[in-house]
Design an enzyme around this catalytic site. Sequence first.
Site, short mmCIF file in Angstrom:
data_model
loop_
_atom_site.label_atom_id
_atom_site.label_comp_id
_atom_site.label_asym_id
_atom_site.label_seq_id
_atom_site.Cartn_x
_atom_site.Cartn_y
_atom_site.Cartn_z
N ASN A 213 0.84 -1.21 0.00
CA ASN A 213 0.00 0.00 0.00
C ASN A 213 0.87 1.25 0.00
O ASN A 213 2.09 1.16 -0.01
CB ASN A 213 -0.96 -0.03 1.20
CG ASN A 213 -0.21 -0.12 2.51
OD1 ASN A 213 0.57 0.75 2.84
ND2 ASN A 213 -0.41 -1.22 3.24
N ASP A 282 -4.62 -5.96 4.87
CA ASP A 282 -5.79 -6.67 5.42
C ASP A 282 -5.95 -8.05 4.80
O ASP A 282 -6.53 -8.94 5.40
CB ASP A 282 -7.05 -5.84 5.17
CG ASP A 282 -7.04 -4.56 5.99
OD1 ASP A 282 -6.54 -4.61 7.14
OD2 ASP A 282 -7.48 -3.51 5.48
N LYS A 292 8.27 -17.99 -10.07
CA LYS A 292 7.66 -16.78 -10.62
C LYS A 292 6.47 -17.17 -11.50
O LYS A 292 6.57 -18.10 -12.31
CB LYS A 292 8.72 -16.05 -11.44
CG LYS A 292 8.28 -14.72 -11.95
CD LYS A 292 9.42 -14.03 -12.71
CE LYS A 292 8.87 -12.85 -13.47
NZ LYS A 292 9.85 -12.32 -14.43
N ASP A 309 -5.38 -9.49 12.83
CA ASP A 309 -5.32 -8.11 13.28
C ASP A 309 -4.34 -7.99 14.45
O ASP A 309 -4.60 -8.48 15.55
CB ASP A 309 -6.72 -7.64 13.70
CG ASP A 309 -6.77 -6.14 13.82
OD1 ASP A 309 -5.99 -5.58 14.60
OD2 ASP A 309 -7.58 -5.51 13.11
N PHE A 326 -4.52 3.39 14.83
CA PHE A 326 -4.76 4.45 13.86
C PHE A 326 -5.95 4.04 13.00
O PHE A 326 -6.23 2.85 12.84
CB PHE A 326 -3.53 4.68 12.97
CG PHE A 326 -2.54 5.63 13.58
CD1 PHE A 326 -1.74 5.22 14.63
CD2 PHE A 326 -2.43 6.94 13.13
CE1 PHE A 326 -0.83 6.09 15.22
CE2 PHE A 326 -1.52 7.83 13.71
CZ PHE A 326 -0.73 7.39 14.75
N LYS A 340 -13.98 1.16 16.07
CA LYS A 340 -12.69 0.47 16.18
C LYS A 340 -12.24 0.41 17.63
O LYS A 340 -11.73 -0.59 18.11
CB LYS A 340 -11.65 1.24 15.36
CG LYS A 340 -10.85 0.34 14.45
CD LYS A 340 -10.22 1.11 13.33
CE LYS A 340 -11.13 1.15 12.13
NZ LYS A 340 -10.55 1.69 10.95
N LYS A 344 -11.96 -3.38 18.98
CA LYS A 344 -10.61 -3.92 19.19
C LYS A 344 -10.14 -3.72 20.64
O LYS A 344 -8.98 -4.01 20.95
CB LYS A 344 -9.61 -3.26 18.23
CG LYS A 344 -9.94 -3.50 16.76
CD LYS A 344 -8.75 -3.14 15.85
CE LYS A 344 -9.19 -3.07 14.39
NZ LYS A 344 -8.06 -2.95 13.47
#
Length: 405
Positions: A213, A282, A292, A309, A326, A340, A344
């Site tokens: 990301n 995620d 490959k 998580d 975050f 959240k 959590k």
Amino acid sequence: MTHQITLQNKRILLGVTGGVAAYKAAELARLLCGAGAQVRVVMSGGATAFIAPLTFQALTRQPVATELLDSGQEAVMNHIELARWAEAVLIAPATAHCLAKLRLGLADDLLSTLCLATVAPLLLAPAMNSAMWANPATQENARVLQARGVRLIGPEAGDLACGEVGLGRMAAPEAVVEALAGLWQPGCLAGLSVLVSAGPTREAIDPVRFLSNRSSGKMGYAVAEAARAAGARVCLVSGPTALPPPAVDEYVVVESAAEMMQAVMARAAAHAIYIGAAAVADYAPQQAGPGKIKKTAATLSLELHKTQDILAAVAALPDKPFTVGFAAETHDLENYARAKLSAKNLDMVAANWVGQNLGFDRDENALEVYWPGGHRQLPTAPKPALAADLLRLIAERFAVQTMKN
Ligand code: C5P
């Protein structure tokens, strides 16, 4: 530096335990009084073999307590009153035996009883032979105490009374006073240990390709550096970034979400605070093939499985650190952040908007910070300044929670 420090009218309970470094506690008492503090000294039985109570009585102009059930002392201020009186309890020198007792919660003398009875912050300046300090039992005691929020000052390396040279010398009295004064500087994390995870993760598709990301790691690195600047001992677990290694005490580079999970879980319980600033993938490919993937097929499907998580796993630990997550959102920021927090079991969530020239791979950011029953806005600022604001807020909430527990 000590001449600039003020401890005006701060009520400091100075505990002295039995080691050669007990003589340094006399200088410490003198510096504390000189900085304006009210100092009451409590000595362990062992300490009185190294230095006379009269020395401290003369320096502090207060009676010195040594016995738990001393009728004379109990008449002046009983041990519970003394525990309540203290705004900070500082034990210097703290022997290996003292660390072990505090870890176990023993209350077999006045000083250990006071430590159990007080809600004031507890600071220890350990001093012992270097092998005793390095012993896994002492190291574990030190880690457990730190994870509970006890602050350690030193020990330092140098010549030891036993004739050896190594890590075990009590920190200089001036450094101890400075660390103590740090308690009253807003946001200070002196002596606490903080674990930070940062950066993106890479999930292998095959030996040469991966899913990742846009996280640059800048916010997490700034958080780690701000925690260090606030006096914490910092461990940073980082995914792959282009950033230079920051000045932290431990730096662990990992690649995948599974590796990050392992590195964080191995360390989390030994830290007082965990800040999960990493952009953990995620989903990850089911299984990276050994070779490959060739571009023979016209289409290619990847089957992804959900990663574990890390933040939730840390928050589910029986000895969980103060846990901060975050949340990067494009809409409904408060609802998602609060969801959240409870889903959590977090102590705090730092939420930010993404997709509006803020957030990922930028030098500036803004945060909306939520905790059970509270909220604070940290306006747009360069990430290092924002991280310092966030750390001040974390220290504030951590102190409140430690006092409640
Ligand atoms: O649930 P969501 O991914 O939006 O939560 C973001 C927070 O959870 C961040 O603090 C991130 O570091 C953490 N996280 C994690 N492990 C995952 C996914 C997210 O620790 N697998």
